[in-house]
Design a protein around this motif. Structure first.
Motif, mmCIF file in Angstrom:
data_model
loop_
_atom_site.group_PDB
_atom_site.id
_atom_site.type_symbol
_atom_site.label_atom_id
_atom_site.label_comp_id
_atom_site.label_asym_id
_atom_site.label_seq_id
_atom_site.Cartn_x
_atom_site.Cartn_y
_atom_site.Cartn_z
ATOM 1 N N UNK A 169 -24.322 -27.809 31.754
ATOM 2 C CA UNK A 169 -25.526 -28.625 31.977
ATOM 3 C C UNK A 169 -26.625 -28.229 31.004
ATOM 4 N N UNK A 170 -26.658 -26.970 30.553
ATOM 5 C CA UNK A 170 -27.605 -26.561 29.534
ATOM 6 C C UNK A 170 -27.312 -27.266 28.218
ATOM 7 N N UNK A 171 -26.026 -27.406 27.898
ATOM 8 C CA UNK A 171 -25.627 -28.124 26.688
ATOM 9 C C UNK A 171 -25.970 -29.601 26.806
ATOM 10 N N UNK A 172 -25.732 -30.184 27.963
ATOM 11 C CA UNK A 172 -26.058 -31.601 28.179
ATOM 12 C C UNK A 172 -27.541 -31.832 27.921
ATOM 13 N N UNK A 173 -28.387 -30.947 28.430
ATOM 14 C CA UNK A 173 -29.830 -31.091 28.198
ATOM 15 C C UNK A 173 -30.160 -30.940 26.712
#
Length: 369
Positions: A169-173
Motif C-alpha cells: 500500500x505504500x508503493x500504491x500511494x
C-alpha cells in the motif's frame, strides 16, 4: 477472559521480552483478531533502534509490528462492515490501517490522512495500558474504533496480506503521487528491499521502456529481474556512488524520467537526484531517518526536476494493494520475498535477519513458541 502473549520492547536496541496481557473485549467500533501472520518491516527496525524518536510520537514500552493479517474473534457494536462496506464476520481475515484524527487540516482540507499529526500509530504507542495489543508481534491484535479495515480476499494468502498491508500500500500511494507512467518512460527504482521490489513489480505493469533497479544483494536483484526490471545495478559491484550515477545515466539515455527512492540508505536521495534526467519526476519514500543529505539544488533547477515526498498509505491504497496481490499472483511469485518463519520468542532473530539483509521479509507466526 484469557491471556494472550506479545513480544514487548522496553528499551531501544534491547532484546524483546514475551509478556502476557488480558485478551481485550471490543468496544463499539472495534475488532479483536487472532494474528495469523505478521511480517517484519524496515520501519520496525527503525523504531527498535530509536531512529524515529523525535520525528514521530513514540512511547515505550512497545509491541512492534504493523504488517499483519488476523482472523476476527470478536466484533464491537457497529463494526460489522469494513471500509468498503463488505460484511465482517467472526473468522474473517482482516487488515487495518493507522487511524487519522479526522479533525485537522491534513485530514479535512488536504485530504492527506497519512500526514495527520495526531494519527494513532499502534506499534508506536504505549502497550502498558489497555487494550495493550497496540502492535501485531503478538497473538492478538486490537483494531481500534475509527481504524479503517478491510476483509482480505480469499485468493490472498495471509503472509502476502501481511506484507501488503504496509509495503504494497505504500508503493500504491507512491505510484499515485508520481502520476502516470508511460511506455516511453525510463524508470529508476532505488532499493531492492520489499518496498523496492514491490515498486518494481507494479511499475512494470505500465510497460516502461527501461526499468532500472539499483540495490543489492544479488539474490534480491534476481527477484527484481523476475518481477520486471530490464536492468539492475549492484551496489556491491559498484560501491562508488559517482560510478552508479554514471551507469544509470548511461542505461537510461541521460537519466531516468521517473525515479523512486525506496532504499532509505544514507545518501540515497541525493544520489537519486544526481541520476535523474531532465524534466524528471522523483518521489522519495524510503528515507524516514538518518543523517541530513547534501543535495545539488542547482541540478534540480537546471534540470527542471519535480520532487515529491510520499508517506505511508491510506485505506484506499490498502484496497488497491490487496487487489494487486490477488489479481497478479500468477504473474509475480509473491512468496519470493518471504523469509523464514519465527515464533514470538524468536523475534530477536527475525529482526537481526532483517537488519543484516539476510532475509527480505521475515515472517512471524504468533502461534509458535
Amino acid at each position: 477472559m484469557t491471556d494472550a502473549r506479545a513480544a514487548v520492547l522496553t528499551e531501544y536496541r534491547a532484546p524483546f521480552t514475551v509478556e502476557t496481557f488480558p485478551r481485550p473485549e471490543p468496544e463499539p467500533g472495534a475488532l479483536v483478531v487472532d494474528i495469523e501472520a505478521a511480517t517484519v518491516c524496515g520501519s520496525d527496525v527503525h523504531v527498535w533502534a530509536g531512529d524515529l524518536e523525535g520525528r514521530l510520537p513514540i512511547s515505550l514500552p512497545l509491541i512492534l509490528g504493523h504488517e499483519m493479517a488476523g482472523r476476527v474473534t470478536a466484533i464491537g457494536a457497529g463494526a460489522d462492515v469494513d471500509s468498503l462496506g463488505n460484511p465482517v464476520r467472526i473468522g474473517d481475515r482482516v487488515v487495518w490501517a493507522h487511524t487519522p484524527c479526522g479533525r485537522c487540516r491534513q485530514c479535512t482540507l488536504d485530504k492527506e490522512p497519512t500526514l495527520c499529526p495526531q494519527r494513532y500509530i499502534g506499534y508506536m504507542s504505549d502497550c502498558s495500558r489497555p487494550p495493550h495489543f497496540t502492535g501485531t508481534f503478538a497473538e492478538v491484535g486490537y483494531v481500534v474504533p475509527g481504524a479503517r479495515r478491510l476483509v482480505v480476499p480469499d485468493g490472498v494468502e495471509s503472509t502476502w496480506a501481511a506484507a501488503g498491508s504496509c509495503a504494497v500500500r505504500t508503493v500504491v500511494r507512491a505510484l499515485d503521487v508520481m502520476g502516470r507512467i508511460e511506455f516511453t518512460d525510463t524508470v529508476l527504482v532505488q532499493g531492492a528491499g520489499p518496498v523496492g521490489l514491490f515498486t518494481t513489480a507494479l511499475a512494470s505493469l505500465h510497460g516502461p521502456r527501461k526499468l532500472v533497479v539499483v540495490g543489492g544483494p544479488a539474490d534480491r536483484l534476481a527477484v527484481a529481474q523476475e518481477w520486471g526490471a530490464t536492468d539492475v545495478v549492484s551496489v556491491d559491484e559498484h560501491p562508488d556512488p559517482a560510478a552508479r550515477v554514471e551507469l544509470v545515466r548511461d542505461l537510461t539515455g541521460g537519466g531516468p524520467s521517473v525515479g523512486f527512492e525506496m532504499a532509505g540508505a544514507p545518501g540515497a536521495g541525493a544520489e537519486g537526484i544526481d541520476m535523474m534526467g531532465r524534466n524528471g519526476r522523483y518521489v522519495l519514500m524510503g528515507t524516514l531517518g538518518g543523517p541530513r543529505q547534501e543535495v545539488d539544488v542547482a541540478r534540480i533547477v537546471g534540470h527542471g526536476l519535480r520532487i515529491r515526498g510520499s508517506m505511508s498509505g491510506d485505506i484506499g491504497d490498502y484496497a488497491v494493494a490487496l487487489d494487486a496481490l490477488d489479481r497478479f499472483s500468477d504473474r509475480f511469485d509473491w512468496n519470493r520475498i518471504l523469509g523464514s518463519t519465527y515464533g514470538l520468542s524468536e523475534l530477536d532473530r527475525a529482526m537481526d535477519a532483517m537488519r543484516a539483509m539476510a532475509e527480505i521479509k521475515p515472517v512471524l507466526d504468533p502461534s509458535r513458541p
